[in-house]
Design an enzyme around this catalytic site. Sequence first.
Site, mmCIF file in Angstrom:
data_model
loop_
_atom_site.group_PDB
_atom_site.id
_atom_site.type_symbol
_atom_site.label_atom_id
_atom_site.label_comp_id
_atom_site.label_asym_id
_atom_site.label_seq_id
_atom_site.Cartn_x
_atom_site.Cartn_y
_atom_site.Cartn_z
ATOM 1 N N GLU A 170 0.799 -1.230 0.000
ATOM 2 C CA GLU A 170 0.000 0.000 0.000
ATOM 3 C C GLU A 170 0.835 1.285 0.000
ATOM 4 O OE1 GLU A 170 -2.922 -0.097 3.114
ATOM 5 O OE2 GLU A 170 -3.897 -1.873 2.341
ATOM 6 N N GLU A 368 -5.253 -8.654 1.203
ATOM 7 C CA GLU A 368 -5.898 -8.264 2.466
ATOM 8 C C GLU A 368 -7.366 -7.959 2.216
ATOM 9 O OE1 GLU A 368 -4.272 -4.967 4.721
ATOM 10 O OE2 GLU A 368 -2.220 -5.619 4.288
HETATM 11 C C1 GBH Z 1 -4.407 -1.924 5.551
HETATM 12 O O1 GBH Z 1 -4.538 -0.577 5.342
HETATM 13 C C2 GBH Z 1 -3.023 -2.209 6.033
HETATM 14 O O2 GBH Z 1 -2.241 -2.830 5.039
HETATM 15 C C3 GBH Z 1 -2.972 -3.002 7.295
HETATM 16 O O3 GBH Z 1 -1.701 -2.928 7.855
HETATM 17 C C4 GBH Z 1 -4.054 -2.535 8.234
HETATM 18 O O4 GBH Z 1 -3.963 -3.125 9.483
HETATM 19 C C5 GBH Z 1 -5.375 -2.845 7.611
HETATM 20 O O5 GBH Z 1 -5.461 -2.350 6.320
HETATM 21 C C6 GBH Z 1 -6.563 -2.337 8.394
HETATM 22 O O6 GBH Z 1 -6.549 -0.950 8.483
HETATM 23 O O7 GBH Z 1 -9.786 7.155 6.469
HETATM 24 O O8 GBH Z 1 -9.628 8.714 4.686
HETATM 25 O O9 GBH Z 1 -7.707 7.394 5.297
HETATM 26 C C7 GBH Z 1 -5.803 -0.132 4.909
HETATM 27 C C8 GBH Z 1 -5.748 1.335 4.725
HETATM 28 C C9 GBH Z 1 -8.105 1.714 4.965
HETATM 29 C C10 GBH Z 1 -6.589 3.364 4.130
HETATM 30 C C11 GBH Z 1 -9.248 2.632 4.634
HETATM 31 C C12 GBH Z 1 -7.751 4.219 3.770
HETATM 32 C C13 GBH Z 1 -9.984 4.872 4.455
HETATM 33 C C14 GBH Z 1 -9.697 6.249 3.977
HETATM 34 N N1 GBH Z 1 -6.928 1.968 4.218
HETATM 35 N N2 GBH Z 1 -8.840 4.000 4.663
HETATM 36 S S1 GBH Z 1 -9.156 7.446 5.182
#
Ligand code: GBH
Length: 469
Positions: A170, A368
């Site tokens: 990511e 994931e």
């Molecule tokens: C993943 O990130 C990661 O790879 C992992 O390490 C983590 O534990 C897992 O997911 C759960 O979070 O709120 O506006 O930023 C996911 C990351 C999740 C980023 C949803 C963006 C919503 C937009 N994403 N998130 S914001």
Amino acid sequence: VDLASDTLRFPADFTWGAATAAFQIEGSTTVDGRTPSIWDTFAATPGKVLNGDNGDPACDHYNRSAEDVELMSQLGLAAYRFSVAWPRIVPAADGAVEPRGLAFYDRLVDQLLAKGIQPVATLYHWDLPQWLEDQGGWRNRDTAYRFAEYAQVVFGRLGDRVKLWSTLNEPWCSAFLGHHKGNHAPGLTDSKASLEAMHHLLLAHGLATRAMREQATAEHRFSLVLNFTQGKADNDDTASLDAVRKVDGLHNRIFLDPVLGRGYPADVVDDVAWLGDWQRVVQDGDLDVIATPIDFLGVNYYSPTRVAPAADPEAVSDGPFPGLRGVDLLDPRGELTSFGWEQNADAFAELLTRLGQDAPGLPIVITENGSAFVDEVDELGHVDDPQRLAFLVDHLRAVHRAIEAGTDIRGYLAWSLLDNFEWAEGYSQRFGVVRVDYETQERTVKSSGAALARIIARNSIPATGYEVE
Ligand code: GBH
């Protein structure tokens, strides 16, 4: 595929597993020569991580890997995705390799193989060595070259046994949450710098893939893991569709297109041009390096992004997207997870179907997918988590639908094997199919985990309902 029955069967060679990441589970952050990562620094900065939580002891996986691999074996996992902590391998600016760090992953791989579990290694899941951040981190082009060297070291040690590799997890989060929104390490809020960091991350991916390919055999498979969202607007007027286009551009295409050899998407470059000339960091040949072929794409998916056109087309949008203007980011809909994220499996199916069309011939692994809910432990010590199970089954139905629509999806890795350190949320959000008691380090398979084990054993899910026999 069994169309007629009440069972949705997955392809015979479909790979089932679960995922974790080093900083989220290992603990032992000062052990065996490891030095701080940017997440140790960030967590030590007051106000950055909920409740002042940090990476110690997390799930104490560094000392419990044998027990955790045994647990994976009980669940019947065919694959396990983990990440390697860069500051364990190259702890200091002199670049010397720490043998004790490599030895940990060496043992882990042997433990997995002894149980017949396929290791899937990610080289970077956000824990940049602090010594590299001190030299400018991902804003500094040199970091990409240091990453390729590190990749070569890890591949050289584990590549005889690990066949499936991902460079970055990511990079959207590393670049945009880390440098624009600032809620992830290193916690900067510099939009233009976040695009420069993005370019260096993508360059690092390409350089590392090339470096590993030089040492690889025909069995090795290389990949990049991207997090995708599906933009959703309520209307299909031009302005609404344009809002979707912009968010899709800044979330999905600005990372995927250059990797697929299409360069940075012209419309997105245009949208963010007002931030200044971030492309000054793009040198001749970089886009060829970034376009180094990958063997599969890792897809992480959690939720869609709700958008509407803003009243003022010039208004800068608050949120994680650098340079986004003229878009209102709307609240998520329906029954949310405890994290406040929308649960939308249809959006997942749409996304996967589209990826199959946009990147034909590129195999996909779901690296994931999962959900956070507040779990209760009952008097008998059981954890019943019907909401997490429903999320799992709904999203597996989406995967199944996309496969039937023609997308080449090879596997599904649940996020996560264990409850763990959820970044800025600390230990407050639990994504595991196995509960971790952070006082005792006791592991308890949740009812969703037991159901996942049955799903894996059957290689199928029920077409309706959430009862998994
Ligand atoms: C993943 O990130 C990661 O790879 C992992 O390490 C983590 O534990 C897992 O997911 C759960 O979070 O709120 O506006 O930023 C996911 C990351 C999740 C980023 C949803 C963006 C919503 C937009 N994403 N998130 S914001």
